[in-house]
Design a protein around this motif. Structure first.
Motif, PDB file in Angstrom:
ATOM      1  N   UNK A 166      23.505  40.000  10.173  1.00 31.10           N
ATOM      2  CA  UNK A 166      22.530  39.375   9.279  1.00 31.10           C
ATOM      3  C   UNK A 166      22.210  40.275   8.089  1.00 31.10           C
ATOM      4  N   UNK A 167      22.140  41.563   8.332  1.00 25.51           N
ATOM      5  CA  UNK A 167      21.871  42.508   7.240  1.00 25.51           C
ATOM      6  C   UNK A 167      22.986  42.514   6.206  1.00 25.51           C
ATOM      7  N   UNK A 168      24.160  41.976   6.578  1.00 23.58           N
ATOM      8  CA  UNK A 168      25.289  41.929   5.651  1.00 23.58           C
ATOM      9  C   UNK A 168      25.639  40.498   5.249  1.00 23.58           C
ATOM     10  N   UNK A 169      24.659  39.605   5.356  1.00 24.94           N
ATOM     11  CA  UNK A 169      24.816  38.266   4.806  1.00 24.94           C
ATOM     12  C   UNK A 169      25.434  37.234   5.718  1.00 24.94           C
ATOM     13  N   UNK A 170      25.708  37.579   6.983  1.00 31.08           N
ATOM     14  CA  UNK A 170      26.241  36.588   7.924  1.00 31.08           C
ATOM     15  C   UNK A 170      25.074  35.763   8.451  1.00 31.08           C
ATOM     16  N   UNK A 174       8.551  48.036  21.472  1.00 29.78           N
ATOM     17  CA  UNK A 174       9.843  47.670  20.857  1.00 29.78           C
ATOM     18  C   UNK A 174       9.699  47.702  19.329  1.00 29.78           C
ATOM     19  N   UNK A 175      10.651  48.360  18.687  1.00 28.52           N
ATOM     20  CA  UNK A 175      10.602  48.450  17.230  1.00 28.52           C
ATOM     21  C   UNK A 175      10.744  47.070  16.604  1.00 28.52           C
ATOM     22  N   UNK A 176       9.984  46.830  15.557  1.00 30.50           N
ATOM     23  CA  UNK A 176      10.080  45.561  14.853  1.00 30.50           C
ATOM     24  C   UNK A 176      11.253  45.592  13.886  1.00 30.50           C
ATOM     25  N   UNK A 177      12.003  44.490  13.852  1.00 26.01           N
ATOM     26  CA  UNK A 177      13.157  44.399  12.963  1.00 26.01           C
ATOM     27  C   UNK A 177      12.750  43.798  11.626  1.00 26.01           C
ATOM     28  N   UNK A 178      13.130  44.465  10.563  1.00 23.24           N
ATOM     29  CA  UNK A 178      12.959  43.942   9.215  1.00 23.24           C
ATOM     30  C   UNK A 178      14.351  43.852   8.596  1.00 23.24           C
ATOM     31  N   UNK A 179      14.764  42.646   8.247  1.00 29.47           N
ATOM     32  CA  UNK A 179      16.101  42.460   7.684  1.00 29.47           C
ATOM     33  C   UNK A 179      16.247  43.197   6.367  1.00 29.47           C
ATOM     34  N   UNK A 180      17.453  43.635   6.095  1.00 30.99           N
ATOM     35  CA  UNK A 180      17.756  44.342   4.860  1.00 30.99           C
ATOM     36  C   UNK A 180      17.422  43.447   3.655  1.00 30.99           C
ATOM     37  N   UNK A 181      16.635  43.965   2.747  1.00 29.54           N
ATOM     38  CA  UNK A 181      16.238  43.174   1.583  1.00 29.54           C
ATOM     39  C   UNK A 181      17.420  42.843   0.674  1.00 29.54           C
ATOM     40  N   UNK A 182      18.492  43.592   0.797  1.00 25.03           N
ATOM     41  CA  UNK A 182      19.677  43.375  -0.041  1.00 25.03           C
ATOM     42  C   UNK A 182      20.774  42.628   0.715  1.00 25.03           C
ATOM     43  N   UNK A 183      20.395  41.895   1.764  1.00 24.11           N
ATOM     44  CA  UNK A 183      21.402  41.258   2.622  1.00 24.11           C
ATOM     45  C   UNK A 183      22.263  40.229   1.890  1.00 24.11           C
ATOM     46  N   UNK A 184      21.752  39.684   0.793  1.00 29.84           N
ATOM     47  CA  UNK A 184      22.544  38.706   0.049  1.00 29.84           C
ATOM     48  C   UNK A 184      23.203  39.314  -1.191  1.00 29.84           C
ATOM     49  N   UNK A 185      23.116  40.611  -1.303  1.00 30.63           N
ATOM     50  CA  UNK A 185      23.693  41.292  -2.475  1.00 30.63           C
ATOM     51  C   UNK A 185      24.798  42.276  -2.090  1.00 30.63           C
ATOM     52  N   UNK A 227      25.643  19.881   1.428  1.00 32.39           N
ATOM     53  CA  UNK A 227      24.783  20.869   0.797  1.00 32.39           C
ATOM     54  C   UNK A 227      24.852  22.226   1.456  1.00 32.39           C
ATOM     55  N   UNK A 228      25.637  22.335   2.534  1.00 34.43           N
ATOM     56  CA  UNK A 228      25.676  23.560   3.335  1.00 34.43           C
ATOM     57  C   UNK A 228      26.648  24.570   2.729  1.00 34.43           C
ATOM     58  N   UNK A 229      26.167  25.788   2.576  1.00 33.65           N
ATOM     59  CA  UNK A 229      27.020  26.917   2.207  1.00 33.65           C
ATOM     60  C   UNK A 229      27.131  27.827   3.423  1.00 33.65           C
ATOM     61  N   UNK A 230      28.342  28.056   3.872  1.00 35.42           N
ATOM     62  CA  UNK A 230      28.558  28.941   5.010  1.00 35.42           C
ATOM     63  C   UNK A 230      29.102  30.278   4.525  1.00 35.42           C
ATOM     64  N   UNK A 231      28.710  31.364   5.216  1.00 37.71           N
ATOM     65  CA  UNK A 231      29.340  32.641   4.891  1.00 37.71           C
ATOM     66  C   UNK A 231      30.832  32.557   5.218  1.00 37.71           C
ATOM     67  N   UNK A 232      31.652  33.185   4.420  1.00 39.80           N
ATOM     68  CA  UNK A 232      33.093  33.112   4.684  1.00 39.80           C
ATOM     69  C   UNK A 232      33.463  33.770   6.013  1.00 39.80           C
ATOM     70  N   UNK A 233      32.640  34.709   6.452  1.00 40.62           N
ATOM     71  CA  UNK A 233      32.795  35.298   7.787  1.00 40.62           C
ATOM     72  C   UNK A 233      31.555  34.946   8.596  1.00 40.62           C
ATOM     73  N   UNK A 234      31.769  34.273   9.721  1.00 36.88           N
ATOM     74  CA  UNK A 234      30.668  33.872  10.610  1.00 36.88           C
ATOM     75  C   UNK A 234      30.804  34.627  11.930  1.00 36.88           C
ATOM     76  N   UNK A 235      29.703  34.750  12.658  1.00 40.66           N
ATOM     77  CA  UNK A 235      29.701  35.513  13.908  1.00 40.66           C
ATOM     78  C   UNK A 235      29.772  34.571  15.105  1.00 40.66           C
ATOM     79  N   UNK A 236      30.809  34.752  15.925  1.00 41.70           N
ATOM     80  CA  UNK A 236      30.969  33.951  17.129  1.00 41.70           C
ATOM     81  C   UNK A 236      30.439  34.681  18.359  1.00 41.70           C
ATOM     82  N   UNK A 237      29.813  33.933  19.255  1.00 38.31           N
ATOM     83  CA  UNK A 237      29.218  34.487  20.471  1.00 38.31           C
ATOM     84  C   UNK A 237      30.070  34.227  21.712  1.00 38.31           C
ATOM     85  N   UNK A 238      31.357  33.880  21.521  1.00 39.89           N
ATOM     86  CA  UNK A 238      32.224  33.547  22.657  1.00 39.89           C
ATOM     87  C   UNK A 238      32.326  34.718  23.627  1.00 39.89           C
TER      88      UNK A 238
END
Length: 322
Positions: A55-59, A1-12, A24-35
């Motif tokens: 996750x690669x796009x900051x969620x 199985x290929x190893x996943x490496x998150x995008x280094x620019x995920x917060x940019x 103290x919590x900062x939430x992404x304005x768009x969150x991912x629901x698993x419903x």
């Protein structure tokens, strides 16, 4: 199985983060629901691609509940598998929530808001998700029969036991939320967030005063179903597609798409056209524009759909009431 490496620019890459109430919590304005789309009946490879893209796009916020699936519990099992396959190295970057309150197992202790149910359910959830703790644990619905103090003390105690860092409530009425805010604050486990449904077709939490209370008391608000389960997209503007959620008839039924609703959707779509946006982009942006709203929960059946939803972050502001 290929190893996943998150995008280094995920917060940019354009994701925006908002402070959750007075915490103290900062939430992404768009969150991912698993419903939907993450159950045992769904393709794991697709679920994996969606969460990687998110996750690669900051969620950073993944939202679950004990009975998401189908079958019940399987969305949490999917997350557990995702943690082992991809996300274990990034656990401290993730904000993972789960809930208990709806039907989960047979008998009198598998539903509602008793201490017995909430405690047992969270223990089961942690095993399924292969986690030591969740970042956020919700009472998924108000229980009119169980004393509020029992439900709320269970929330206090899961934090004190180290099984959750924060607690929230979902779909509680205003009078019960007022009790919750006071009770939890007095025990130094302040209410972090309220989860409710706000969209262009359903503004109940605004009308009932929930969002005003959140703003006043420093509680975050996260909206589920911001697209009304797909109604606020271009999916149903020309009828009911054969492969749509409405055609399956579980949560969306065909009789809901009345001529009056269809006309309203077409009017909103026309406004979106003028703004140079899709109906979905505009609908998500409108929710984020509401006072006290910290984040919107989106579901996704593909990375392309999630990519399109993220466009709401750069949508035009609103000058008039929709």
């Amino acid at each position: 199985m290929e190893q996943y490496f998150a995008d280094e620019l995920r917060y940019d890459g354009g994701m925006q983060y908002a402070r959750c109430g007075r915490s103290g919590v900062l939430l992404p304005k768009v969150s991912l629901g698993f419903w939907h789309n993450f159950g045992g009946v769904d393709d794991y490879g697709r679920s994996r691609a969606i969460t990687r893209y998110a996750f690669d796009h900051g969620i950073t916020h993944f939202d679950l509940a004990n009975n998401y699936g189908p079958p019940y519990g399987s969305a949490e099992e999917t997350l557990g598998r995702l943690m082992d396959d991809d996300f274990r190295p990034y656990r401290d970057e993730l904000f993972i929530s789960t809930k208990a309150g709806y039907d989960m197992w047979q008998g009198p202790y598998g539903n509602w808001g008793s201490r017995k149910y909430l405690m047992a359910s969270l223990d089961q959830s942690l095993k399924r998700m292969r986690l030591d703790y969740v970042d956020l644990f919700y009472s998924h619905r108000y229980d009119p029969e169980t004393p509020l103090e029992e439900t709320l003390q269970a929330l206090v105690d899961v934090v004190r036991a180290g099984k959750a860092l924060y607690v929230g409530i979902s779909r509680w009425p205003l009078h019960a939320m007022e009790v919750a805010v006071k009770y939890l604050r007095e025990r130094d486990v302040p209410l972090l967030i309220y989860q409710g449904r706000i969209n262009l077709l359903d503004r109940a939490p605004i009308e009932e005063g929930i969002t005003a209370l959140c703003e006043r008391e420093g509680v975050g608000f996260i909206s589920f179903s911001p697209l009304a389960q797909g109604l606020l997209t271009n999916r149903y503007l020309n009828g009911i597609p054969a492969d749509s959620r409405m055609s399956k008839g579980k949560f969306l039924r065909s009789e809901m798409l009345t001529p009056q609703l269809l006309e309203r959707l077409k009017r909103l779509n026309a406004v979106a056209d003028v703004r140079g946006e899709t109906l979905a982009e505009m609908a998500l942006a409108w929710v984020l524009h509401q006072k006290a709203v910290t984040s919107v929960l989106v579901g996704a059946s593909s990375t392309e759909q999630l990519k399109n939803n993220l466009k709401c972050l750069s949508a035009e502001s609103f000058d008039e009431e929709l």
